[in-house]
Design a protein around this motif. Structure first.
Motif, PDB file in Angstrom:
ATOM      1  N   PHE A 281      36.278  56.404  14.063  1.00 43.23           N
ATOM      2  CA  PHE A 281      37.920  56.218  14.707  1.00 43.23           C
ATOM      3  C   PHE A 281      38.615  56.942  13.819  1.00 43.23           C
ATOM      4  CE2 PHE A 281      41.349  53.052  12.780  1.00 43.23           C
ATOM      5  CZ  PHE A 281      42.140  53.391  14.072  1.00 43.23           C
ATOM      6  N   ASN A 282      39.518  57.637  14.474  1.00 37.53           N
ATOM      7  CA  ASN A 282      40.013  58.680  13.502  1.00 37.53           C
ATOM      8  C   ASN A 282      40.898  58.979  12.988  1.00 37.53           C
ATOM      9  OD1 ASN A 282      37.780  60.881  15.003  1.00 37.53           O
ATOM     10  ND2 ASN A 282      39.080  61.046  17.221  1.00 37.53           N
ATOM     11  N   TYR A 283      41.127  57.251  12.198  1.00 39.36           N
ATOM     12  CA  TYR A 283      42.555  57.942  11.327  1.00 39.36           C
ATOM     13  C   TYR A 283      42.465  58.289  10.420  1.00 39.36           C
ATOM     14  CZ  TYR A 283      46.033  55.218   8.394  1.00 39.36           C
ATOM     15  OH  TYR A 283      46.230  54.680   6.928  1.00 39.36           O
ATOM     16  N   ASN A 284      43.726  58.461   9.723  1.00 38.28           N
ATOM     17  CA  ASN A 284      44.342  59.612   8.907  1.00 38.28           C
ATOM     18  C   ASN A 284      45.675  59.234   8.050  1.00 38.28           C
ATOM     19  OD1 ASN A 284      42.559  62.285   9.091  1.00 38.28           O
ATOM     20  ND2 ASN A 284      43.735  62.492  10.396  1.00 38.28           N
TER      21      ASN A 284
ATOM     22  N   VAL B 253      42.216  49.388   7.787  1.00 34.22           N
ATOM     23  CA  VAL B 253      41.411  50.409   8.010  1.00 34.22           C
ATOM     24  C   VAL B 253      40.234  50.736   8.048  1.00 34.22           C
ATOM     25  CG1 VAL B 253      41.926  52.994   7.577  1.00 34.22           C
ATOM     26  CG2 VAL B 253      44.043  51.383   7.831  1.00 34.22           C
ATOM     27  N   ALA B 254      39.493  50.310   7.063  1.00 28.04           N
ATOM     28  CA  ALA B 254      38.418  49.817   6.495  1.00 28.04           C
ATOM     29  C   ALA B 254      37.508  48.698   7.457  1.00 28.04           C
ATOM     30  CB  ALA B 254      38.087  49.182   4.956  1.00 28.04           C
ATOM     31  N   GLY B 255      38.269  47.535   7.861  1.00 30.37           N
ATOM     32  CA  GLY B 255      37.485  47.052   8.815  1.00 30.37           C
ATOM     33  C   GLY B 255      37.241  47.986  10.590  1.00 30.37           C
ATOM     34  N   ALA B 256      38.468  48.827  11.425  1.00 27.17           N
ATOM     35  CA  ALA B 256      38.272  49.649  11.972  1.00 27.17           C
ATOM     36  C   ALA B 256      37.203  50.941  12.046  1.00 27.17           C
ATOM     37  CB  ALA B 256      39.992  49.992  12.379  1.00 27.17           C
ATOM     38  N   LYS B 257      37.631  51.419  11.171  1.00 23.52           N
ATOM     39  CA  LYS B 257      36.289  52.028  10.988  1.00 23.52           C
ATOM     40  C   LYS B 257      34.634  52.062  10.700  1.00 23.52           C
ATOM     41  CE  LYS B 257      38.959  55.709   7.675  1.00 23.52           C
ATOM     42  NZ  LYS B 257      39.288  56.635   6.660  1.00 23.52           N
ATOM     43  N   ASN B 258      34.491  50.214  10.411  1.00 19.92           N
ATOM     44  CA  ASN B 258      33.264  50.315  10.074  1.00 19.92           C
ATOM     45  C   ASN B 258      32.816  49.247  11.482  1.00 19.92           C
ATOM     46  OD1 ASN B 258      32.790  50.220   7.816  1.00 19.92           O
ATOM     47  ND2 ASN B 258      33.412  48.663   6.804  1.00 19.92           N
ATOM     48  N   ASN B 259      34.111  49.448  12.051  1.00 17.07           N
ATOM     49  CA  ASN B 259      33.165  48.930  14.064  1.00 17.07           C
ATOM     50  C   ASN B 259      33.873  49.854  14.824  1.00 17.07           C
ATOM     51  OD1 ASN B 259      33.615  45.596  13.502  1.00 17.07           O
ATOM     52  ND2 ASN B 259      34.538  46.053  11.791  1.00 17.07           N
ATOM     53  N   ALA B 260      33.447  51.121  14.821  1.00 13.79           N
ATOM     54  CA  ALA B 260      34.176  51.656  15.342  1.00 13.79           C
ATOM     55  C   ALA B 260      32.847  52.195  16.706  1.00 13.79           C
ATOM     56  CB  ALA B 260      34.274  53.350  14.969  1.00 13.79           C
TER      57      ALA B 260
ATOM     58  N   PRO C 230      37.377  56.358  20.110  1.00 11.89           N
ATOM     59  CA  PRO C 230      38.655  57.252  18.866  1.00 11.89           C
ATOM     60  C   PRO C 230      39.452  57.394  18.342  1.00 11.89           C
ATOM     61  CG  PRO C 230      37.162  59.279  19.921  1.00 11.89           C
ATOM     62  CD  PRO C 230      37.642  58.044  20.912  1.00 11.89           C
ATOM     63  N   THR C 231      40.142  56.393  19.333  1.00 12.19           N
ATOM     64  CA  THR C 231      41.625  55.971  19.038  1.00 12.19           C
ATOM     65  C   THR C 231      42.114  54.630  18.533  1.00 12.19           C
ATOM     66  OG1 THR C 231      42.685  56.416  20.951  1.00 12.19           O
ATOM     67  CG2 THR C 231      42.968  58.561  19.474  1.00 12.19           C
ATOM     68  N   ALA C 232      41.015  53.660  19.174  1.00 11.53           N
ATOM     69  CA  ALA C 232      41.446  52.356  19.408  1.00 11.53           C
ATOM     70  C   ALA C 232      40.160  51.272  18.922  1.00 11.53           C
ATOM     71  CB  ALA C 232      41.486  51.910  20.831  1.00 11.53           C
ATOM     72  N   VAL C 233      40.157  50.513  18.127  1.00 11.10           N
ATOM     73  CA  VAL C 233      38.472  49.740  18.184  1.00 11.10           C
ATOM     74  C   VAL C 233      38.780  48.604  18.355  1.00 11.10           C
ATOM     75  CG1 VAL C 233      36.882  49.341  16.007  1.00 11.10           C
ATOM     76  CG2 VAL C 233      37.711  51.509  16.646  1.00 11.10           C
ATOM     77  N   LEU C 234      38.351  47.465  18.785  1.00  5.37           N
ATOM     78  CA  LEU C 234      38.291  46.115  18.405  1.00  5.37           C
ATOM     79  C   LEU C 234      37.236  45.622  17.466  1.00  5.37           C
ATOM     80  CD1 LEU C 234      36.992  45.776  22.480  1.00  5.37           C
ATOM     81  CD2 LEU C 234      39.034  45.142  21.345  1.00  5.37           C
ATOM     82  N   VAL C 235      37.945  44.838  17.188  1.00  7.46           N
ATOM     83  CA  VAL C 235      37.321  44.311  15.337  1.00  7.46           C
ATOM     84  C   VAL C 235      37.265  42.294  15.544  1.00  7.46           C
ATOM     85  CG1 VAL C 235      37.341  44.252  12.848  1.00  7.46           C
ATOM     86  CG2 VAL C 235      38.271  46.056  14.462  1.00  7.46           C
ATOM     87  N   SER C 236      36.300  41.819  15.671  1.00 11.83           N
ATOM     88  CA  SER C 236      36.205  40.233  15.592  1.00 11.83           C
ATOM     89  C   SER C 236      37.180  39.681  14.132  1.00 11.83           C
ATOM     90  CB  SER C 236      34.797  40.457  15.287  1.00 11.83           C
ATOM     91  OG  SER C 236      34.862  38.884  15.534  1.00 11.83           O
TER      92      SER C 236
ATOM     93  N   VAL D 277      34.489  41.898   4.996  1.00 14.12           N
ATOM     94  CA  VAL D 277      33.364  42.681   4.159  1.00 14.12           C
ATOM     95  C   VAL D 277      33.979  41.914   3.224  1.00 14.12           C
ATOM     96  CG1 VAL D 277      31.669  44.290   3.722  1.00 14.12           C
ATOM     97  CG2 VAL D 277      31.821  43.668   5.341  1.00 14.12           C
ATOM     98  N   ASN D 278      33.448  42.073   1.967  1.00 19.39           N
ATOM     99  CA  ASN D 278      33.470  41.319   0.939  1.00 19.39           C
ATOM    100  C   ASN D 278      35.542  41.732  -0.051  1.00 19.39           C
ATOM    101  OD1 ASN D 278      31.456  40.819  -0.801  1.00 19.39           O
ATOM    102  ND2 ASN D 278      30.950  43.383  -0.122  1.00 19.39           N
ATOM    103  N   ASN D 279      36.609  40.956   1.070  1.00 14.37           N
ATOM    104  CA  ASN D 279      37.726  41.195   1.229  1.00 14.37           C
ATOM    105  C   ASN D 279      38.437  43.029   0.867  1.00 14.37           C
ATOM    106  OD1 ASN D 279      37.959  38.248   1.687  1.00 14.37           O
ATOM    107  ND2 ASN D 279      38.098  38.287  -0.593  1.00 14.37           N
ATOM    108  N   SER D 280      37.049  43.847   1.568  1.00 15.09           N
ATOM    109  CA  SER D 280      37.765  44.583   1.377  1.00 15.09           C
ATOM    110  C   SER D 280      37.912  45.839   2.389  1.00 15.09           C
ATOM    111  CB  SER D 280      37.312  45.940   0.311  1.00 15.09           C
ATOM    112  OG  SER D 280      35.519  46.048   0.367  1.00 15.09           O
ATOM    113  N   ALA D 281      36.878  45.199   3.508  1.00 20.80           N
ATOM    114  CA  ALA D 281      36.925  45.704   4.911  1.00 20.80           C
ATOM    115  C   ALA D 281      37.286  44.316   6.154  1.00 20.80           C
ATOM    116  CB  ALA D 281      35.748  46.412   5.097  1.00 20.80           C
ATOM    117  N   TYR D 282      38.457  44.078   7.076  1.00 16.24           N
ATOM    118  CA  TYR D 282      38.047  43.234   7.915  1.00 16.24           C
ATOM    119  C   TYR D 282      39.219  43.521   8.450  1.00 16.24           C
ATOM    120  CZ  TYR D 282      41.500  43.055   3.476  1.00 16.24           C
ATOM    121  OH  TYR D 282      42.606  43.438   3.399  1.00 16.24           O
ATOM    122  N   SER D 283      39.299  42.211   9.690  1.00 13.04           N
ATOM    123  CA  SER D 283      40.250  42.512  11.163  1.00 13.04           C
ATOM    124  C   SER D 283      41.315  42.224  10.111  1.00 13.04           C
ATOM    125  CB  SER D 283      39.770  40.971  12.046  1.00 13.04           C
ATOM    126  OG  SER D 283      40.235  40.173  11.407  1.00 13.04           O
TER     127      SER D 283
END
Length: 336
Positions: free
Chosen positions: A32-35, A150-157, A165-171, A176-182
Motif C-alpha cells: 500500500f503506497n501510502y506516504n 493506515v497501519a491496518g491498510a498496510k498490513n492487509n495490502a 497499490p492504491t486501494a486496500v480492502l480490510v475486514s 491488532v493490539n489496538n494499533s492496526a485496524y479497519s
C-alpha cells in the motif's frame, strides 16, 4: 505413503500461487503506497459488517494547489472493490470520508499534528460549518486513531486479489493490539459514536441510501484544513473544496468552488412519445436541475417548480428527461 490433508493443501496452494503469478494478478506481494500527508478516502458499509476500502488519493498538495473551481477525478479505486464493500450493491448504502494528517515527524515543527478532514453536507449546495482547530495535543489524539487505520491498510495490502497499490480492502473486524485496524474500528474505537473514538469533534462520514445508484443525485463532503491552534480558542479551519460521490460510484474533488454558478444554455429539446429530453450546458461547479410544471404553475417562481432530475456541473453538456402524458408541460433548467 498416504498424504495428509495439510500437505495436499500446501501443494495445491503453491500451484495456485504460480498460476496467479503467471496470470499477472496482484493477489500477493502487494504493498500500500501510502506516504505521510496522502489523502485517504475510506469507504465502509453503512450497516457495519463486512469489509472497508481504504483508498490513497495522492498527496494533499494535489488538492491544495488547485485553481478555484478545478475539478479532478479520484482514480485510485474501482467498482469491483466498491461492490465488495456493498456486497454487489454498487454505491448504495455506503458511508465514506476523506482525510489525512502530518504527524510529529514532519518539518517545520509548526506543521506537526495538522489534519485535513471531510465534513458531510446535509444539502448538496450548502457548505457546512467549518470544523474548529484544536491544539497539537488535541489533534494528536485524533491522528493516533488515523495512523492505526493506515497501519491496518498496510498490513492487509496483500490479503485480497482485489487489492491494488492504491486501494486496500480490510475486514471491519480487523484489529491488532489496538494499533492496526479497519476504518470502522478506528472510527468507533469501541465507543458508541463514529468520531474516531470520541477524539474528534464530529462524525466525518457521508452516507448514501439504498436507491442511491438509481436516484441520479450525488452527495458531497466539504474538505477542511486544520493546522493546530496555539491555544484553546477553537479558531475555524479553512475550507478547501468538496468531494462528490456520484451514483455510479465515481468520485471527484472540486477546489475552492465559486459562489457564482455558470448559467445553463438549453441546446436542444426532443419529444419522443411521452418522453421529453432537454440537453443543456453546464459550468464547472454547481448543480443543474430539470424542473417542470403544467400551465397552472407558470405564475409561480421557476425555482419552486418540481425537480425532475439533477446533474453536477462539470463544464460539459448533459441531458435530462421527463416522462409526461400532459398535453402542455413547461420546462426550465435551474442552476445553483
Amino acid at each position: 505413503m498416504k498424504k495428509t490433508k495439510g500437505s495436499f493443501l500446501a501443494k495445491n496452494f503453491g500451484r495456485a500461487w504460480l498460476l496467479l503469478a503467471l496470470g499477472g494478478t496482484q493477489a500477493f506481494g502487494n504493498t500500500f503506497n501510502y506516504n505521510n500527508g496522502d489523502v485517504l478516502i475510506c469507504f465502509r458499509p453503512a450497516t457495519p459488517g463486512g469489509s472497508d476500502l481504504v483508498v490513497d488519493a495522492g498527496p494533499v498538495s494535489n488538492f491544495t494547489n488547485l485553481a478555484p473551481n478545478t475539478k479532478i477525478t479520484i482514480s485510485g479505486y474501482n467498482n469491483t472493490q466498491l461492490n465488495v464493500v456493498t456486497v454487489n450493491n454498487g454505491a448504495n448504502n455506503l458511508a465514506w470520508s476523506a482525510w489525512t494528517y502530518f504527524d510529529n515527524t514532519v518539518t517545520p515543527a509548526s506543521a506537526q499534528e495538522t489534519m485535513f478532514m471531510s465534513n458531510p453536507r446535509g444539502d448538496l449546495d450548502t457548505q457546512t460549518d467549518p470544523y474548529y482547530r484544536a491544539t497539537q495535543s488535541g489533534q494528536g489524539l485524533v491522528i493516533s486513531k488515523l495512523s492505526g487505520i493506515v497501519a491496518g491498510a498496510k498490513n492487509n495490502a496483500n490479503a485480497s486479489v482485489n487489492n491494488t497499490p492504491t486501494a486496500v480492502l480490510v475486514s471491519e473486524s480487523y484489529n491488532v493490539n489496538n494499533s492496526a485496524y479497519s476504518y470502522y474500528f478506528g472510527l468507533t474505537a469501541n465507543k458508541s459514536t463514529l468520531d474516531f473514538g470520541q477524539t474528534f469533534q464530529a462524525a466525518p462520514d457521508q452516507r448514501t441510501w439504498d436507491t442511491f445508484s438509481t436516484d441520479g443525485t450525488p452527495v458531497r463532503a466539504d474538505f477542511y484544513w486544520l493546522p493546530p491552534a496555539a491555544d484553546f480558542t477553537k479558531p475555524p479551519g479553512t475550507f478547501l473544496g468538496y468531494f462528490e460521490l456520484s451514483p455510479d460510484g465515481s468520485m471527484t474533488y472540486t477546489a475552492y468552488p465559486s459562489a457564482t454558478v455558470t448559467a445553463p444554455t438549453i441546446v436542444s429539446y426532443v419529444h419522443t412519445g411521452t418522453t421529453n429530453t432537454l440537453t443543456f450546458t453546464t459550468g464547472n461547479a454547481g448543480t443543474y436541475t430539470l424542473r417542470g410544471t403544467d400551465s397552472a404553475g407558470l405564475t409561480t417562481a421557476r425555482t419552486t417548480w418540481p425537480a425532475l432530475g439533477s446533474v453536477a456541473g462539470d463544464g460539459g453538456t448533459h441531458s435530462l428527461s421527463d416522462v409526461s402524458t400532459l398535453d402542455n408541460k413547461f420546462y426550465v433548467i435551474t442552476a445553483q
